[in-house]
Scaffold this active site. Structure first.
Site, short mmCIF file in Angstrom:
data_model
loop_
_atom_site.label_atom_id
_atom_site.label_comp_id
_atom_site.label_asym_id
_atom_site.label_seq_id
_atom_site.Cartn_x
_atom_site.Cartn_y
_atom_site.Cartn_z
N GLU A 256 47.33 40.38 34.87
CA GLU A 256 46.07 39.72 34.58
C GLU A 256 45.58 40.07 33.18
OE1 GLU A 256 43.53 37.45 34.26
OE2 GLU A 256 43.78 37.46 36.43
N ASP A 260 45.27 37.42 29.92
CA ASP A 260 44.01 37.18 29.22
C ASP A 260 44.13 37.43 27.72
OD1 ASP A 260 42.76 36.53 31.61
OD2 ASP A 260 41.94 38.53 31.92
N SER A 454 43.04 32.01 36.23
CA SER A 454 42.90 33.14 35.30
C SER A 454 43.28 32.76 33.89
CB SER A 454 43.81 34.29 35.74
OG SER A 454 43.19 35.06 36.73
N ILE A 498 40.96 13.82 34.85
CA ILE A 498 42.10 14.03 35.75
C ILE A 498 41.76 13.33 37.05
CG2 ILE A 498 43.55 15.73 36.91
CD1 ILE A 498 43.68 15.77 33.81
N ASP A 513 34.69 15.72 39.46
CA ASP A 513 35.07 15.95 40.84
C ASP A 513 35.20 17.45 41.07
OD1 ASP A 513 37.91 16.76 40.22
OD2 ASP A 513 38.08 14.65 39.64
#
Length: 533
Positions: A256, A260, A454, A498, A513
């Site tokens: 993670e 990032d 992420s 999209i 949406d």
């Protein structure tokens, strides 16, 4: 007269002088296994969050005006009289005041559990083990409280939140790993900057990005090796350890952290990154965000790739973290938050729809995910649909059970959720997140392909600082501007809509949406639009 569990037995205790703290009720973790009592001699630091002297008006949080840390402290921070009263009463009970911060309204006090019981008590407090959210095959031990908290009567209405007694993991990283040979295709962050048309002639110079991490670390050598592979200098990355947090490579959350910093460093190489490592707990999460947004210099953006199903937070936990996000917006900080990786249920085993917090906060720019098929060499998009791989891994989204619908989202077609009308819809924006069309990163010297929402939070944080560089000012809370011109079936300029795919209970449609929000960015078109505001 009530009872409290100490030393493994129930012991009578006079609690008549303590009063319930509203919103503090907490349930046991569904998979907790008791390992014994918490010793009265264990030393614990807790954070007391105090009320504001005056609430921040919506027009400041959502408008173009920004204020400094000092102005925020003077107008909307804690009242000095409240701080003095809380400090004085804590010290009178033998506790040590370790920190006070009027701007973020935090007072930290420390003492043994036995001493703390004189000012704050839980119905029960035990040691347990639960699965590590970053690696569910591993168990972690922590304190767990259940029931309500009770506080000194003179604190009632002044102290609005207490964290630290219960230090269970409060969030999980929204990351999806895939072996390189299993990926359908993959992109470097630089490829995605081309595909999403990030503004030319910008690199984030002169701006700072805060990055919140609740575990993991930066392995030695990985940054230099990764950016050498990309053919660019290693960007400036500073580390701040908050509370009990530490930069500890070798943890399951390393993926993670590296996702990032790699995405941010490649897409905004001129920006300074400050990575805030905090304990994965309600206390650590909120302290990390407050430390990041009140830093000097004030960051232009903060990226958060961690979160948890909204109903697994206490009401006080959501309130105090949401207030920290309001602080950020008032000071012109854009907070980009991953919307989750488990579809419309957000991992609820019953399949009921849930949104992920803090992405569900109206103060957060909630970032959903897509599956992207594109030519990296030319930047040509062949197709892009909602990310949903069919096995429970899909973009998070839906309708909040907690937060009212903000005014800027009132006319875009957010459905009623869970029988409740006019609630906050998630996400706001989107970007590539499917690990089968994932991001090329390097972790512990190995090339990996990683996805998950992420990756979308740092992608949007990088875009934010590049837009701010081009415009010459920070953007703060972007949503009111981004949603301007949106209508049912219509996404405004600056987005590519999209319209294919679903996340379970919600399907993509033209316009906003609950799968990909307004859509994915067209950075150059978005800059042109923001330049005309």
């Amino acid at each position: 007269m009530r009872t409290a569990r100490t030393g493994g037995t129930l012991e009578a205790m006079d609690n008549t002088q303590l009063v319930p703290l509203r919103g503090s009720e907490r349930s046991a973790h569904a998979h907790a296994r008791s390992t014994g009592a918490v010793s009265d001699s264990e030393r614990i630091e807790v954070t007391l969050v105090l009320r504001r002297r005056t609430e921040i008006p919506d027009e400041l949080v959502e408008g173009p005006e920004t204020i400094t840390r000092e102005e925020l402290a003077d107008r909307y921070g804690a009242d000095p009289a409240d701080i003095d009263m809380v400090k004085r009463s804590a010290e009178q009970h033998g506790l040590t005041v370790t920190e006070t911060d009027p701007a973020s309204r935090r007072v930290k006090i420390s003492g043994t559990l036995g001493q703390l019981r004189s000012v704050v008590q839980a119905d029960s407090l035990t040691m347990v083990t639960t699965p590590d959210p970053a690696d569910e095959g591993r168990m972690v031990e922590h304190r767990q409280r259940t029931g309500d908290l009770r506080i000194l009567p003179e604190w009632d209405g002044v102290v609005i939140g207490v964290t630290g007694l219960d230090n269970r993991p409060q969030a999980r990283p929204h990351i999806q790993r895939m072996k390189a040979h299993a990926a359908h295709t993959s992109y470097s962050p630089i490829d995605l900057g081309k595909i999403y048309r990030f503004p030319q002639g910008t690199d984030g110079s002169g701006h700072t990005i805060g990055v919140v991490e609740l575990g993991g670390g930066i392995p030695d050598g990985d940054l230099d090796a990764y950016f050498a592979e990309l053919g660019m200098p290693t960007p400036r990355i500073d580390v701040v350890e908050v509370g009990n947090g530490s930069n500890t490579p070798g943890d399951p959350a390393d993926g993670e952290v590296m996702l990032d910093v790699d995405v941010l460093g490649a897409l905004a190489p001129g920006a300074r990154q400050v990575v805030y490592f905090a304990e994965n707990s309600a206390q650590g999460f909120t302290d990390a965000i407050s430390t990041a947004v009140f830093a000097d210099p004030t960051p232009t953006a903060v990226s958060i790739s961690w979160g948890l199903r909204e109903d697994l937070w206490t009401a006080q936990g959501r309130t105090i973290l949401n207030a920290a996000l309001a602080d950020a917006a008032a000071m012109g900080v854009t907070v980009c938050v991953a919307a989750g990786d488990n579809g419309s249920s957000d991992g609820d085993p019953t399949g009921k729809p849930h949104t992920d917090f803090p992405a569900s906060s109206p103060r957060a720019l909630a970032c959903g995910g897509t599956r992207l098929e594109a030519d990296a060499a030319t930047g040509t998009v062949n197709s892009e649909a909602v990310w949903n791989d069919g096995n429970g891994s899909a973009s998070g989204g839906g309708v909040s059970r907690t937060f009212k619908q903000p005014s800027w989202q009132a006319n875009v077609g957010v459905p009623n959720g869970n029988g409740q009308a006019r609630r906050r819809g998630v996400p706001d924006v989107a970007g590539d997140a499917d690990p089968r069309t994932g991001y090329k990163v390097l972790i512990h010297g190995r090339d990996e392909i990683i996805g998950g929402t992420s990756a979308v939070a740092p992608l949007w944080a990088a875009l934010t600082v590049r837009l701010a560089e081009a415009l010459g000012h920070p953007l703060g809370m972007l949503q009111p501007v981004l949603y301007d011109g949106a209508a049912p079936g219509v996404s405004p300029a600056g987005f590519r809509d999209i319209v294919e795919g679903d996340i379970g209970d919600f399907a993509a449609t033209p316009g906003w949406d609950a799968c990909t929000g307004l859509g994915v960015p067209d950075g150059q078109a978005l800059l042109a639009r923001l330049s005309s505001v």
